[in-house]
Write a protein that holds these residues in place. Structure first.
Motif, PDB file in Angstrom:
ATOM      1  N   GLY A 209       7.679   3.429   7.968  1.00 17.70           N
ATOM      2  CA  GLY A 209       6.341   3.681   7.352  1.00 17.70           C
ATOM      3  C   GLY A 209       5.198   2.820   7.962  1.00 17.70           C
ATOM      4  O   GLY A 209       5.321   2.323   8.874  1.00 17.70           O
ATOM      5  N   TYR A 210       4.330   2.698   7.107  1.00 16.09           N
ATOM      6  CA  TYR A 210       2.957   1.730   7.359  1.00 16.09           C
ATOM      7  C   TYR A 210       3.219   0.530   6.687  1.00 16.09           C
ATOM      8  O   TYR A 210       3.500   0.743   5.213  1.00 16.09           O
ATOM      9  N   SER A 211       2.975  -0.727   7.194  1.00 16.70           N
ATOM     10  CA  SER A 211       3.345  -1.919   6.408  1.00 16.70           C
ATOM     11  C   SER A 211       2.251  -2.618   5.643  1.00 16.70           C
ATOM     12  O   SER A 211       1.060  -2.666   6.136  1.00 16.70           O
ATOM     13  N   VAL A 212       2.523  -2.431   4.331  1.00 19.73           N
ATOM     14  CA  VAL A 212       1.510  -3.205   3.422  1.00 19.73           C
ATOM     15  C   VAL A 212       1.356  -4.634   3.367  1.00 19.73           C
ATOM     16  O   VAL A 212       2.796  -5.318   3.612  1.00 19.73           O
ATOM     17  N   PHE A 213       0.381  -5.310   3.453  1.00 16.99           N
ATOM     18  CA  PHE A 213       0.631  -6.666   3.657  1.00 16.99           C
ATOM     19  C   PHE A 213      -0.537  -7.405   2.522  1.00 16.99           C
ATOM     20  O   PHE A 213      -0.621  -8.455   2.608  1.00 16.99           O
ATOM     21  N   GLY A 214      -0.930  -6.567   1.618  1.00 16.14           N
ATOM     22  CA  GLY A 214      -2.021  -7.158   0.606  1.00 16.14           C
ATOM     23  C   GLY A 214      -2.663  -6.290  -0.381  1.00 16.14           C
ATOM     24  O   GLY A 214      -2.337  -4.919  -0.398  1.00 16.14           O
ATOM     25  N   MET A 215      -3.443  -6.606  -1.231  1.00 15.01           N
ATOM     26  CA  MET A 215      -4.247  -5.739  -2.144  1.00 15.01           C
ATOM     27  C   MET A 215      -5.421  -6.449  -2.429  1.00 15.01           C
ATOM     28  O   MET A 215      -5.878  -7.509  -2.456  1.00 15.01           O
ATOM     29  N   ILE A 216      -6.276  -5.532  -2.900  1.00 17.81           N
ATOM     30  CA  ILE A 216      -7.662  -5.824  -3.333  1.00 17.81           C
ATOM     31  C   ILE A 216      -7.534  -6.093  -4.679  1.00 17.81           C
ATOM     32  O   ILE A 216      -6.742  -5.703  -5.541  1.00 17.81           O
ATOM     33  N   VAL A 217      -8.232  -7.617  -5.001  1.00 15.18           N
ATOM     34  CA  VAL A 217      -8.249  -8.032  -5.965  1.00 15.18           C
ATOM     35  C   VAL A 217      -9.555  -8.146  -6.666  1.00 15.18           C
ATOM     36  O   VAL A 217      -9.588  -8.137  -7.938  1.00 15.18           O
TER      37      VAL A 217
ATOM     38  N   GLN B 258      -6.085  -3.035  13.708  1.00 15.99           N
ATOM     39  CA  GLN B 258      -6.575  -2.139  12.872  1.00 15.99           C
ATOM     40  C   GLN B 258      -5.710  -2.030  11.554  1.00 15.99           C
ATOM     41  O   GLN B 258      -4.622  -2.116  11.539  1.00 15.99           O
ATOM     42  N   TRP B 259      -6.309  -1.859  10.412  1.00 14.84           N
ATOM     43  CA  TRP B 259      -5.857  -1.857   8.958  1.00 14.84           C
ATOM     44  C   TRP B 259      -6.579  -0.739   8.254  1.00 14.84           C
ATOM     45  O   TRP B 259      -7.616  -0.274   8.805  1.00 14.84           O
ATOM     46  N   PHE B 260      -6.002  -0.522   7.146  1.00 13.62           N
ATOM     47  CA  PHE B 260      -6.750   0.379   6.231  1.00 13.62           C
ATOM     48  C   PHE B 260      -6.255   0.389   4.821  1.00 13.62           C
ATOM     49  O   PHE B 260      -5.408  -0.503   4.372  1.00 13.62           O
ATOM     50  N   PHE B 261      -7.294   0.622   3.797  1.00  8.33           N
ATOM     51  CA  PHE B 261      -7.057   0.546   2.462  1.00  8.33           C
ATOM     52  C   PHE B 261      -6.791   1.664   2.044  1.00  8.33           C
ATOM     53  O   PHE B 261      -7.268   2.861   2.346  1.00  8.33           O
ATOM     54  N   ASN B 262      -5.573   1.916   1.205  1.00  9.02           N
ATOM     55  CA  ASN B 262      -5.030   3.112   0.544  1.00  9.02           C
ATOM     56  C   ASN B 262      -5.984   3.273  -0.654  1.00  9.02           C
ATOM     57  O   ASN B 262      -6.219   2.368  -1.457  1.00  9.02           O
ATOM     58  N   MET B 263      -6.572   4.543  -0.726  1.00 12.18           N
ATOM     59  CA  MET B 263      -7.540   4.906  -1.748  1.00 12.18           C
ATOM     60  C   MET B 263      -6.767   5.991  -2.495  1.00 12.18           C
ATOM     61  O   MET B 263      -7.253   6.823  -3.199  1.00 12.18           O
TER      62      MET B 263
ATOM     63  N   SER C 156       7.486  -2.428   7.048  1.00 10.62           N
ATOM     64  CA  SER C 156       7.306  -1.349   6.183  1.00 10.62           C
ATOM     65  C   SER C 156       8.483  -1.453   5.212  1.00 10.62           C
ATOM     66  O   SER C 156       8.401  -0.977   4.268  1.00 10.62           O
ATOM     67  N   GLY C 157       9.364  -2.044   5.894  1.00  8.80           N
ATOM     68  CA  GLY C 157      10.834  -2.155   4.982  1.00  8.80           C
ATOM     69  C   GLY C 157      10.785  -3.330   3.861  1.00  8.80           C
ATOM     70  O   GLY C 157      11.880  -3.650   3.206  1.00  8.80           O
ATOM     71  N   SER C 158       9.592  -3.720   3.827  1.00  8.75           N
ATOM     72  CA  SER C 158       9.713  -5.287   2.877  1.00  8.75           C
ATOM     73  C   SER C 158       9.866  -4.649   1.441  1.00  8.75           C
ATOM     74  O   SER C 158       9.907  -5.645   0.475  1.00  8.75           O
ATOM     75  N   GLY C 159       9.536  -3.384   0.824  1.00  6.16           N
ATOM     76  CA  GLY C 159       9.807  -3.112  -0.486  1.00  6.16           C
ATOM     77  C   GLY C 159       8.252  -2.742  -0.939  1.00  6.16           C
ATOM     78  O   GLY C 159       8.213  -2.157  -2.237  1.00  6.16           O
ATOM     79  N   MET C 160       7.267  -3.162  -0.314  1.00  7.45           N
ATOM     80  CA  MET C 160       6.190  -2.768  -0.894  1.00  7.45           C
ATOM     81  C   MET C 160       5.666  -1.474  -0.477  1.00  7.45           C
ATOM     82  O   MET C 160       5.849  -0.852   0.589  1.00  7.45           O
TER      83      MET C 160
ATOM     84  N   SER D  76      -2.980  -1.760   4.420  1.00  9.83           N
ATOM     85  CA  SER D  76      -1.737  -1.620   5.373  1.00  9.83           C
ATOM     86  C   SER D  76      -2.298  -1.683   6.822  1.00  9.83           C
ATOM     87  O   SER D  76      -3.292  -1.397   6.919  1.00  9.83           O
ATOM     88  N   MET D  77      -1.428  -1.900   7.732  1.00  6.43           N
ATOM     89  CA  MET D  77      -1.592  -1.921   9.090  1.00  6.43           C
ATOM     90  C   MET D  77      -1.611  -0.437   9.908  1.00  6.43           C
ATOM     91  O   MET D  77      -0.602   0.281   9.428  1.00  6.43           O
TER      92      MET D  77
END
Length: 199
Positions: free
Chosen positions: A150-158, A132-137, A107-111, A119-120
């Motif tokens: 925090g919770y680690s962001v690792f991608g984005m819906i495109v 398990q993962w979740f989409f931030n809405m 989670s410290g990646s800056g995203m 996110s995980m």
């Protein structure tokens, strides 16, 4: 004799390193910093771009489940409208799916946990994320690191944001099999996840 023994040890070590690398997901498009996956759901298709350059451990962990077909025929088991859509952990009968070992929290990646990022999910232990993962809405700044992990962001819906938006409109109910109060009354199934060819 010693030379033969040395060569045998080198081969064993090399094989062990290769096996470990294969298991951690780094073998999936290893030179692609931004692999994409297609999620085929019962509500429509979603394409997610993964940020391996910023969160390599998390992306590789996700990809090893994808590569094994382990996310196929799972459910989105938790939906909190205006907050998150969560999945990846249960089959269509709400049985727990097998897990690899927990991973380090990136989670410290800056995203940030911005709208439409993935996110995980984890327990209270910051390094307890498995599958398990979740989409931030929403822009969920409360899930970003501060004084605590925090919770680690690792991608984005495109592609397919509307599909996830539609999920937030379904009727929710208590799911006794997992003790979840925000579970879709009619299951939403993640039918298949595939890694797309590099663009």
């Amino acid at each position: 004799m010693l030379r033969t023994l040395f060569l045998a040890l080198v081969l064993i070590t090399t094989s062990a390193v290769a096996a470990k690398k294969e298991k951690d997901g780094s073998h999936v498009q290893p030179d692609n910093y931004y692999p994409r996956v297609k999620m085929e759901t019962s509500a429509g298709d979603v394409i997610v771009e993964l940020y391996r350059r910023r969160a390599p451990i998390t992306v590789n962990n996700f990809l090893r489940y994808v590569d094994a077909g382990s996310y196929n025929n799972t459910v989105f088991h938790r939906i909190v409208p205006g907050y998150i859509v969560q999945g990846g952990g249960y089959d269509v009968e709400y049985g727990e799916k097998p897990e690899y070992d927990p991973i380090f929290n990136e989670s410290g990646s800056g995203m940030k946990n911005k709208m439409y990022t993935i996110s995980m999910a984890r327990q209270n232990n910051p390094h307890s994320a498995t599958r398990q993962w979740f989409f931030n809405m929403n822009d969920n700044s409360n899930l970003d690191p501060g004084r605590d992990w925090g919770y680690s962001v690792f991608g984005m819906i495109v592609e397919g944001e509307a599909v996830i938006e539609k999920m937030m409109e379904v009727e929710l109910d208590y799911q006794p099999a997992i003790g979840e109060v925000n579970s879709p009354k009619e299951p939403i199934i993640l039918k298949k996840v595939t890694v797309l060819p590099p663009v």
